[in-house]
Enzyme design. Structure first.
Site, PDB file in Angstrom:
ATOM      1  N   ARG A  72     -45.074  -6.482   3.838  1.00  0.00           N
ATOM      2  CA  ARG A  72     -43.810  -6.565   4.577  1.00  0.00           C
ATOM      3  C   ARG A  72     -44.036  -7.347   5.856  1.00  0.00           C
ATOM      4  NH1 ARG A  72     -45.437  -4.065   8.746  1.00  0.00           N
ATOM      5  NH2 ARG A  72     -46.729  -2.184   8.600  1.00  0.00           N
ATOM      6  N   ARG A  75     -46.374  -5.790  12.098  1.00  0.00           N
ATOM      7  CA  ARG A  75     -47.788  -5.647  12.412  1.00  0.00           C
ATOM      8  C   ARG A  75     -48.297  -4.327  11.862  1.00  0.00           C
ATOM      9  NH1 ARG A  75     -47.172  -8.728  18.240  1.00  0.00           N
ATOM     10  NH2 ARG A  75     -49.439  -8.765  18.401  1.00  0.00           N
ATOM     11  N   THR A  77     -48.520  -0.283  11.370  1.00  0.00           N
ATOM     12  CA  THR A  77     -47.670   0.890  11.438  1.00  0.00           C
ATOM     13  C   THR A  77     -48.444   2.092  10.927  1.00  0.00           C
ATOM     14  OG1 THR A  77     -45.661  -0.428  11.079  1.00  0.00           O
ATOM     15  CG2 THR A  77     -45.499   1.915  10.644  1.00  0.00           C
ATOM     16  N   PHE A 157     -37.873   1.798   6.498  1.00  0.00           N
ATOM     17  CA  PHE A 157     -37.941   2.356   7.853  1.00  0.00           C
ATOM     18  C   PHE A 157     -38.737   3.648   7.856  1.00  0.00           C
ATOM     19  CE2 PHE A 157     -34.358   4.492   5.878  1.00  0.00           C
ATOM     20  CZ  PHE A 157     -34.476   5.806   6.315  1.00  0.00           C
ATOM     21  N   SER A 158     -39.073   4.110   9.052  1.00  0.00           N
ATOM     22  CA  SER A 158     -39.652   5.445   9.240  1.00  0.00           C
ATOM     23  C   SER A 158     -39.067   6.056  10.497  1.00  0.00           C
ATOM     24  CB  SER A 158     -41.182   5.384   9.334  1.00  0.00           C
ATOM     25  OG  SER A 158     -41.583   4.613  10.445  1.00  0.00           O
ATOM     26  N   CYS A 174     -46.788  -1.558  16.038  1.00  0.00           N
ATOM     27  CA  CYS A 174     -45.930  -2.748  15.942  1.00  0.00           C
ATOM     28  C   CYS A 174     -46.233  -3.759  17.042  1.00  0.00           C
ATOM     29  CB  CYS A 174     -44.454  -2.362  15.952  1.00  0.00           C
ATOM     30  SG  CYS A 174     -43.987  -1.313  14.564  1.00  0.00           S
TER      31      CYS A 174
END
Length: 218
Positions: A72, A75, A77, A157-158, A174
């Protein structure tokens, strides 16, 4: 819920390799018209993922967690128990073919769901993710990282519900080192995964409508 979209709620921790393979297979099936779109809410064991812009200097990893190439954007995560991850396999061919709109609408969905749980969250210009608090209390509560393959989305997303926040110290989240990371629990809000899931379901129609608005205007 929208009949075109399957919702999957995983209660057990899902291995990252399995989730990645499932997403890739589902995206191919959606593109071929052989499967419904998917919203998959889950948690992972403790791990780090590297996006296409990941800088090895931003990975410290004192606990030795596994590190995965995610494919994805973005940076490094962190994912782990207590953090709800939402993977979206949606067909942008019929939802506007507008990646910026997709990301903006995804941010809006997260903000709306957090708002239902009493958290005033927002975007911040020039920063990735979803933020809350001001001054010394300003911190990141949600992350976004997406990929679009043949106009089908992957990843998503998270949102931090009640993870071990010390685990974020293994990376520069990130690529942003000036601010901390927070969670619903740290803010004294409802830290139930189920409550967040319910809020995401309730606010999902507005997310879809935002995509349709662009599609209808195209």
């Amino acid at each position: 819920m929208n009949a075109e979209i399957e919702w999957r709620f995983s209660e057990e921790l899902v291995p990252y390799e399995y989730a990645l393979a499932e997403m890739e297979a589902r995206a191919a099936a959606v593109r071929a018209g052989e499967a419904r779109e998917l919203v998959w809410l889950l948690e992972h064991p403790p791990l780090f993922t590297a996006g296409t812009s990941a800088d090895p200097a931003e990975l410290f990893n004192p606990n030795g967690f596994p590190v995965y190439e995610a494919g994805r954007g973005g940076r490094y995560t962190y994912h782990g128990p207590g953090q709800r991850v939402g993977y979206l396999v949606l067909d942008l061919e019929k939802r506007g073919r507008d990646i910026r709109c997709f990301v903006h609408s995804l941010e809006g969905w997260m903000i709306a769901a957090l708002g239902e749980l009493g958290v005033e969250a927002r975007r911040e210009p020039g920063r990735i993710g979803i933020w809350t608090g001001h001054g010394p209390a300003e911190a990141k509560i949600g992350a976004i990282g997406v990929r679009v393959k043949r106009w089908v989305t992957l990843h998503g997303f998270s949102i931090n519900v009640d993870p071990d926040l010390s685990h974020f110290g293994g990376i520069v989240p990130c690529g942003i080192s000036e601010y901390g990371v927070t969670s619903l629990a740290a803010l004294g809000r409802n830290s139930s995964i189920g409550a967040l899931d319910d809020a995401l379901v309730r606010t999902f129609p507005s997310f879809l409508n935002a995509l349709r608005d662009i599609s209808q205007a195209a």
